[in-house]
Motif scaffolding. Structure first.
Motif, mmCIF file in Angstrom:
data_model
loop_
_atom_site.group_PDB
_atom_site.id
_atom_site.type_symbol
_atom_site.label_atom_id
_atom_site.label_comp_id
_atom_site.label_asym_id
_atom_site.label_seq_id
_atom_site.Cartn_x
_atom_site.Cartn_y
_atom_site.Cartn_z
ATOM 1 N N SER A 1 -0.768 -3.422 -15.079
ATOM 2 C CA SER A 1 -1.077 -2.026 -14.732
ATOM 3 C C SER A 1 -0.136 -1.053 -15.434
ATOM 4 O O SER A 1 -0.556 0.028 -15.844
ATOM 5 N N GLU B 1 0.841 -1.202 0.000
ATOM 6 C CA GLU B 1 0.000 0.000 0.000
ATOM 7 C C GLU B 1 0.873 1.249 0.000
ATOM 8 O O GLU B 1 0.696 2.143 -0.839
ATOM 9 N N LEU C 1 -9.974 -5.961 -7.167
ATOM 10 C CA LEU C 1 -9.211 -4.910 -7.858
ATOM 11 C C LEU C 1 -8.655 -5.430 -9.179
ATOM 12 O O LEU C 1 -8.715 -4.750 -10.218
ATOM 13 N N ARG D 1 -4.986 0.312 -8.925
ATOM 14 C CA ARG D 1 -6.196 1.148 -8.855
ATOM 15 C C ARG D 1 -6.239 2.135 -10.017
ATOM 16 O O ARG D 1 -7.309 2.444 -10.537
ATOM 17 N N ILE E 1 -10.130 3.138 -10.599
ATOM 18 C CA ILE E 1 -10.686 3.442 -9.271
ATOM 19 C C ILE E 1 -10.059 4.726 -8.736
ATOM 20 O O ILE E 1 -10.732 5.562 -8.152
ATOM 21 N N SER E 2 -8.759 4.853 -8.951
ATOM 22 C CA SER E 2 -8.093 6.099 -8.588
ATOM 23 C C SER E 2 -7.849 6.881 -9.869
ATOM 24 O O SER E 2 -7.551 6.305 -10.914
ATOM 25 N N THR F 1 -8.096 -7.473 -3.202
ATOM 26 C CA THR F 1 -7.132 -7.387 -4.303
ATOM 27 C C THR F 1 -7.640 -8.146 -5.520
ATOM 28 O O THR F 1 -7.461 -7.704 -6.660
ATOM 29 N N HIS G 1 -1.780 1.064 -5.580
ATOM 30 C CA HIS G 1 -2.221 2.283 -6.267
ATOM 31 C C HIS G 1 -2.091 2.116 -7.787
ATOM 32 O O HIS G 1 -2.962 2.553 -8.546
#
Lengths: 654, 654
Positions: free
Chosen positions: B135, B61, B122, B70, B75-76, B119, B67
């Motif tokens: 990602s 994290e 996610l 995300r 999401i972010s 997760t 992140h």
């Protein structure tokens, strides 16, 4: 600087011509200085002129270094994608210009001068109106200047431009257009560093000594202040890059507080050269104190037998004390050159033979190894052991070393001799002529003849002498066990002083001959036992030369992993061996060869037992280290394990 | 694969559960297998569960790994600039999921399961409609997939996703949502590799063994073909990156033709694990032949005493034979883990003790050194000498090692025992329970008790036995000079076979006790004399443990550069020493300490002379290597120079 600022131009001077003499033990012998002619280094200067420099000019063209500048000048059309990396290629061009300028001492070469003039014109067109000049920033970074202090190399490139301009000022014989370009850039740098670049620390030192010398060559003492400022601003840990922390950049500790030599070797040594220059001009004592401490640190456990430095590949850096792996030695050719440059400055300041000794060691071994006997192939890394065959290359993508070799060879005469009010000091032994204006006495002209490094006699013949008494001083190398001297055929009984110089003072007359002889014997060298990587090994030296064994001379062995030396082995000289056309004095070493690689767990429990009985006697040939890797790709080792200390390898299951 | 495709799911199996048995000498003991409980490794599993895994979740994290996902999932909000490099951070998340899944064997942990479920959700959101999931490519490369084969790490990340899914399938106890995600990605890979990615060679192997295991776990034999194809396409020199040529990527020579282990160590070992898996399933003999040859090459001159591998920092690579510097050893923790994973596969195929021996050596030394005794600090590099103080770190920017440690510790029980039709084989000695279905005989249940690695007794107590005869086989470690055994208190006279297993065959009954003892003595170890970097040194082992001396135990000495060992020195055991709260059996070594660093030229001409007289006797403490660097930053060395071979260091001018 007031006493000497009138010396603007300093025509005929070499790469280092201090403007302030009060802190110098010795002054460079120039103007005029030493002209190397014949002999060992004369051969290399001819090779440099006729092969290496023309080859370099071709490679600059072929690999895109000139194209980069044409893109910046708007002569060639193209974008960032057409730029040839790495981003500091401009500096290779500048070093080549510097080499060509110094080479003028041996007469102008038409093709070189044409390249020089064309390139200066190209630089003129690439330079920005305010004086800034860097092809990478102009082409790739859209003019975003000084945005990458750690790795951008902008002031590094600028420094090489200034040094090329210094050489041009001192050899052009007329107005230097290159110095105009460099001067405009220097003005910009000097103006912006205290202002918009107040927090800027250049990631790769080089600009410091360049600014100092440009100040000397062009009479701009304010640039010394700029150089001093650049040294003073280091050490606040503002530089960092990936895993390379501030120490890599010598930015971990303020210069004057650092006793340890550390980080990227070329960076460290260029910085030390610059700091020594600034000390010379300003007398700031902390600079000399730190330089001496770092020198002690270097030569007592962070240097190779060859004079090479840099123990680590990853960050091209000095290692910890006694971390000196022969196989993974980095020993970049540029680091050897930077070491020579720095040691020359230390010699001028202190007058101490140890600096000239280290120049000699580095010159004949760690430096010269970087150039192939053909003059057109190179080593970037100069390891002391090659476990698998390695070979030379005609150029490198990161081509800092080849043109650096060229500029040092072209200017080598400047590193040979110095003068004082007492007379002339000869530090390196070359064939050629020396002319020195002995302050307060007059001009001394000498002819120097020597078979060095293969023969140990230096003959000095006076061609012209001043009226009064003058002293001729000859360095006695640290390796020399004895020294003999004869004046006009009569043996001299006085030996060298504690300072390791043999001095003869008299009223010299044309025709006087002084012969100095350092008998050459093969020396078996043992490393400090704390150097783990070569423990229980020996190496060989003769005169200034370090020797190595090459795989090509040990046919049938399993590489060189299993060659050995009986304790007390006495090598014999083997004069006239042909190594790729070069006649060298090789060594014949009564060695041993093992049975080669056994596939077994290599760690054994139990008492070690000597296993010499398993070794076969084998005559090994050792050749001078500088001549390595000229007979095809081959294994090599400088340090040979002593078999008395050999321990049995087991065939145990692990 | 037809005979076993019904084994889909293979619940309770470990990380390696072959679907085809015909080429296996040994089968994993699962399902159920070994549950470690108490003892040395039991302690580490508790530490892993309660400290290391929770710490890892926090670090994922804090350092942006979650992140990144995300951002990919939308999401972010953020752009490429918000992405946390390096580009393979997804794999750290996957390894953590895998660790949590294996850790379920010791009971579900609520916080870990919540992290796991969150997760997976996610990942579901970050996955592209066609199954692609990465990602970095989604956030930074605008979806430009597979554009950087050499360094893009896309299939490396995919492989870790598959391995996490395998663990989930085998431990979830119900439907695995993670396996759905992984399966869709695997389908995409299997479909595109022969088509649009026909020329693609992944720069970092890992996908090969992952595909093989995912095939086994989910009953998709076609993925074995994909793995085989990926191995077969290597070796055409299509991969290259800066100065890292094809050998770095094991892409210089086709796998089946390569006898030398080479290049990036973790890459090489993951590839070998995958090739061994593919051999197991397909029987292609060239794969096994090359794996055996590369194993021989590794263990005969490219491995450290600790089992660590990787001699070079620059490219994290195997070096040349005998290039094994202790100070610049890389010995990445991930390489130790990869070596254990590969050796386990080789053990299954061959049944040979040498592979289990190497697992033991690596586990207790080169691997465990990577984890601090506090469970929350790590080493990425596991050198055998620290000349200057080094310390552990709570995480790394390149954090491949910490979660790799977690997944191995959580699944360690699976590497302990195997079974055959004859019975059960115990390869590693742990406290806990073993349950194995002996094919054709029935289930054997054992309780295992041991004070290993500090005590040499393994007690096996039968809890339940099959009706017929079965054999219990216990590996006799390579280091054990003798072995004793007693059955129900009566001494057995038969010793181990030539294959280094002690075998007892009988009709076992509940309550039977077999005690096996390997007496532990301190062993002085000498290196193969061709390992230059530790020539004339000795190290100490006791049982499976390698020892080291730490600076913190030698106060007043000038680092550890000048400590020595008289020839024949006999260390004594020092049980119960407290090392940062851990009770260890240390060694008391009658050593010597020199006067420390002298600032002098470290190469000396003249006969070496022993200088033991200058050495002061000093009792040195050696602690287990795995326990190093837990008492503050400190120097360390495994290999201690033998003073008999010490040569004088001179104070000569160079």
């Amino acid at each position: 600087m007031t006493q000497t600022s009138a010396r603007t131009g300093y025509a005929g001077a070499g790469p280092v011509a201090p403007a302030t003499f009060e802190r110098l033990a010795l002054r460079p012998a120039g103007p005029g200085g030493v002209r190397i002619d014949g002999g060992f280094w004369g051969h290399y200067q001819v090779l440099n002129r006729h092969t290496t420099i023309p080859h370099g000019i071709r490679m600059l063209e072929e690999t895109g270094s000139l194209h980069n500048l044409r893109l910046a000048a708007g002569i060639s059309a193209g974008s960032a994608a057409d730029y040839s990396m790495p981003l500091f290629r401009d500096s290779d061009v500048y070093k080549m210009l510097e080499a060509i300028a110094w080479e003028r001492a041996r007469g102008r070469d038409e093709a070189s001068e044409r390249f020089f003039a064309d390139t200066v014109e190209l630089l003129r067109q690439a330079q920005q109106p305010d004086g800034y000049l860097n092809s990478y920033v102009e082409v790739v970074e859209h003019g975003r200047r000084f945005a990458n202090p750690a790795m951008g190399h902008e002031l590094y490139c600028a420094g090489h431009l200034l040094q090329a301009a210094v050489a041009d000022v001192r050899t052009a014989g007329n107005h230097s257009a290159l110095a105009d370009i460099a001067g405009r850039y220097a003005d910009l740098i000097a103006q912006q560093l205290p202002g918009s670049l107040a927090g800027y620390v250049p990631g790769h030192p080089e600009i410091e000594s360049a600014l100092a010398e440009f100040a000397r060559a062009t009479g701009r003492p304010e640039l010394i202040t700029t150089a001093a400022d650049l040294i003073a601003r280091r050490g606040r840990a503002t530089l960092n890059w990936h895993s390379f922390g501030p120490a890599y950049f010598q930015d971990d500790v303020p210069f004057e507080q650092a006793d340890a030599i550390r980080g990227h070797a070329v960076r460290a040594l260029y910085l030390l050269a610059g700091a020594t220059d600034v000390y010379t001009e300003t007398g700031r004592p902390g600079l000399l104190r730190a330089a001496l401490a770092q020198w002690d640190d270097m030569v007592s456990g962070k240097i190779y037998l060859t004079g090479g430095v840099g123990s680590r590949h990853k960050d091209e850096a000095f290692g910890d004390p006694f971390e000196l792996p022969p196989d993974r030695a980095y020993c970049e050719t540029c680091a050897a050159i930077a070491s020579i440059m720095w040691n020359w400055r230390m010699l001028l300041v202190t007058g101490e033979a140890r600096f000239a000794d280290l120049i000699e060691r580095t010159l004949y071994n760690g430096f010269l190894s970087g150039l192939g006997l053909d003059g057109a192939t190179f080593f970037y890394v100069n390891a002391l052991q090659a476990r698998t065959p390695v070979g030379r290359r005609p150029w490198y993508q990161c081509a800092c070393c080849p043109p650096n070799i060229m500029r040092l060879l072209a200017s080598l005469g400047h590193y040979v001799a110095t003068c004082t009010g007492a007379g002339v000091q000869i530090h390196q032994f070359v064939g050629g002529r020396l002319g020195a204006d002995v302050p307060g006495t007059g001009r001394l002209e000498l002819e120097m003849t020597t078979g060095y490094p293969y023969e140990g006699v230096l003959r000095l013949r006076v061609l012209g002498a001043p009226g009064g008494h003058a002293e001729l001083a000859v360095r006695v190398p640290a390796w020399a066990a004895t020294v003999g001297a004869a004046l006009n055929g009569r043996r001299l009984t006085s030996g060298p002083g504690d300072d390791h110089y043999l001095r003869v003072r008299r009223a010299w007359a044309a025709g006087d001959e002084l012969d100095v002889e350092f008998p050459l014997h093969i020396r078996t060298i043992h490393p400090d036992p704390r150097i783990d990587a070569v423990r229980s090994c020996a190496a060989f030296e003769r005169g200034p030369l370090v020797y190595c064994v090459e795989g090509v001379d040990v046919p049938g062995a399993d590489g060189l992993a299993d060659i050995w030396l009986p304790r007390g082995a006495e090598p014999a000289e083997r004069p006239g061996m042909d190594v790729a056309g070069e006649r060298v004095t090789a060594l014949s070493v009564p060695g041993q060869v093992g049975a080669g690689r056994v596939h077994a767990w290599p760690y054994r429990h139990g008492a070690p037992r000597p296993s010499d009985g398993q070794l076969a006697a084998r005559e090994l040939t050792a050749v001078p280290y500088y001549a390595r890797a000229n007979r095809g790709d081959t294994e090599m080792r400088v340090w040979i394990p002593v078999s008395e200390d050999r321990q049995a390898s087991g065939a145990a299951r692990r």
